[in-house]
Design an enzyme around this catalytic site. Sequence first.
Site, short mmCIF file in Angstrom:
data_model
loop_
_atom_site.label_atom_id
_atom_site.label_comp_id
_atom_site.label_asym_id
_atom_site.label_seq_id
_atom_site.Cartn_x
_atom_site.Cartn_y
_atom_site.Cartn_z
N GLU A 146 35.11 43.94 55.75
CA GLU A 146 35.97 44.33 55.30
C GLU A 146 35.14 45.69 54.65
O GLU A 146 34.23 46.11 54.15
CB GLU A 146 35.65 42.57 53.87
N HIS A 158 30.33 47.76 47.26
CA HIS A 158 30.21 47.55 48.06
C HIS A 158 29.57 49.09 47.85
O HIS A 158 30.24 50.45 47.17
CB HIS A 158 31.62 48.77 48.85
N ARG A 242 54.33 47.77 32.42
CA ARG A 242 55.85 48.71 33.63
C ARG A 242 54.87 49.19 35.29
O ARG A 242 55.27 49.81 35.70
CB ARG A 242 55.59 49.94 32.91
N ASP A 289 34.68 34.32 49.55
CA ASP A 289 33.62 35.52 49.68
C ASP A 289 32.27 34.82 49.42
O ASP A 289 31.67 36.10 48.55
CB ASP A 289 33.87 35.83 48.55
N GLY A 324 29.79 38.67 45.72
CA GLY A 324 30.64 37.56 45.86
C GLY A 324 30.42 36.03 45.31
O GLY A 324 30.40 36.60 44.12
#
Length: 398
Positions: A146, A158, A242, A289, A324
């Site tokens: 990941e 991260h 949109r 996760d 997580g």
Amino acid sequence: MGLTTSPVSDSQIDKQHSLLLRNLKLFDGETFQEGKAVLVENGKVSLIVEEDQLRSDVANAEDLGGKLLVPGFVDVQVNGGGGVMFNDEQSTDALATIANGHRKFGTTTLLPTFITDSFENMQAAAGAMQDAIKVGLPGIRGVHFEGPYFSMERRGVHAAEFVRAVDDGALDLFTQDGLGATIVTLAPEQVPADFINALSNAGVRVCAGHTSATYEQAVGGFAAGVSGVTHLYNAMPPMMNREPGLIGAAYDHSDIYCGLIVDGHHLHHSTARTVISCKSTQKIMLVTDAMATVGSDKKSFNLYGTEIFVENGRLATSEGQLAGSDLNMMDAVRLTRDELGVEFGEALRMASLYPATYLGLENQIGKIAVGFDADFALIDEAADKVVRTWIKGKGANS
């Protein structure tokens, strides 16, 4: 051996390599059945028979007390468990600890997930996975990388220092032999389309995640070989009237699989119900996760030098940023049934057959059927709890 209509006795069973499970309720991946018994030989299902076709003197039989036998769960996104994070230790011992931490909750196949890190540590993770696959480590069938090729804006927890453009050796790293089923999560707008295409052509499952992709960029990623979305709704732009973005693109493309974290913290249950209304559950994979806390007594752990705390099932930094989850797969199935209104059998499929199919393992796991690996979870329905598991016929108590 296949189905039989005549009584089964000891003489028909290879006692040295067999296991007979009886007095159970069976969910075979398609339907719930009563009055069945399951014979396992050499790690695979060899026979499903009516209970009344068994003689009482059959050896190697285990009475399951009327509990529910289901296909073992398949989790394609597991960062850690049993007190260990894959990013902290790249070894077969660490992978075994993670797998055992999740096994007690019914997960018999998982993809340990290595999150954004240095290229050297990614190589170490690949080496550990090759070692685990080579020795047949129970529950380990592949790896999920990941990151690190993400949108800086959508990186979440991260580490910014490791988010980067594609490394020169990345293609060779992800496509080398011996990794088992492999998933790579990346931001499609941050990498060349031919990189995605090369990964896909090599058999790697490419997922979009931690991305700022527009609808058009997401569709371009799908055309290049992106086949899934990692934790839909999380770490991506919201769906606007949109600007539908990746979420709208995933809804529009029926062949795209989506991972879903149903802990009630990553997604409001109403949002998760919307996903199920908009997209076939056959393309939804329940994922945890999960971090180190699952399957352990730990209430905190360290990630990139930052302490992450668990409180009321929610994992976050001291500033409150999600990091997580503390979710396990049995709870994911229960929440999908009870909070999302999904029929129990379908919730079980979202945790087993559908992720197995995404990984290309649908003829090996995800069902209890003749010729399939004997990967099972035994559920005490009164307690909504997994009490036993088997991986390739070898059992363990939860």
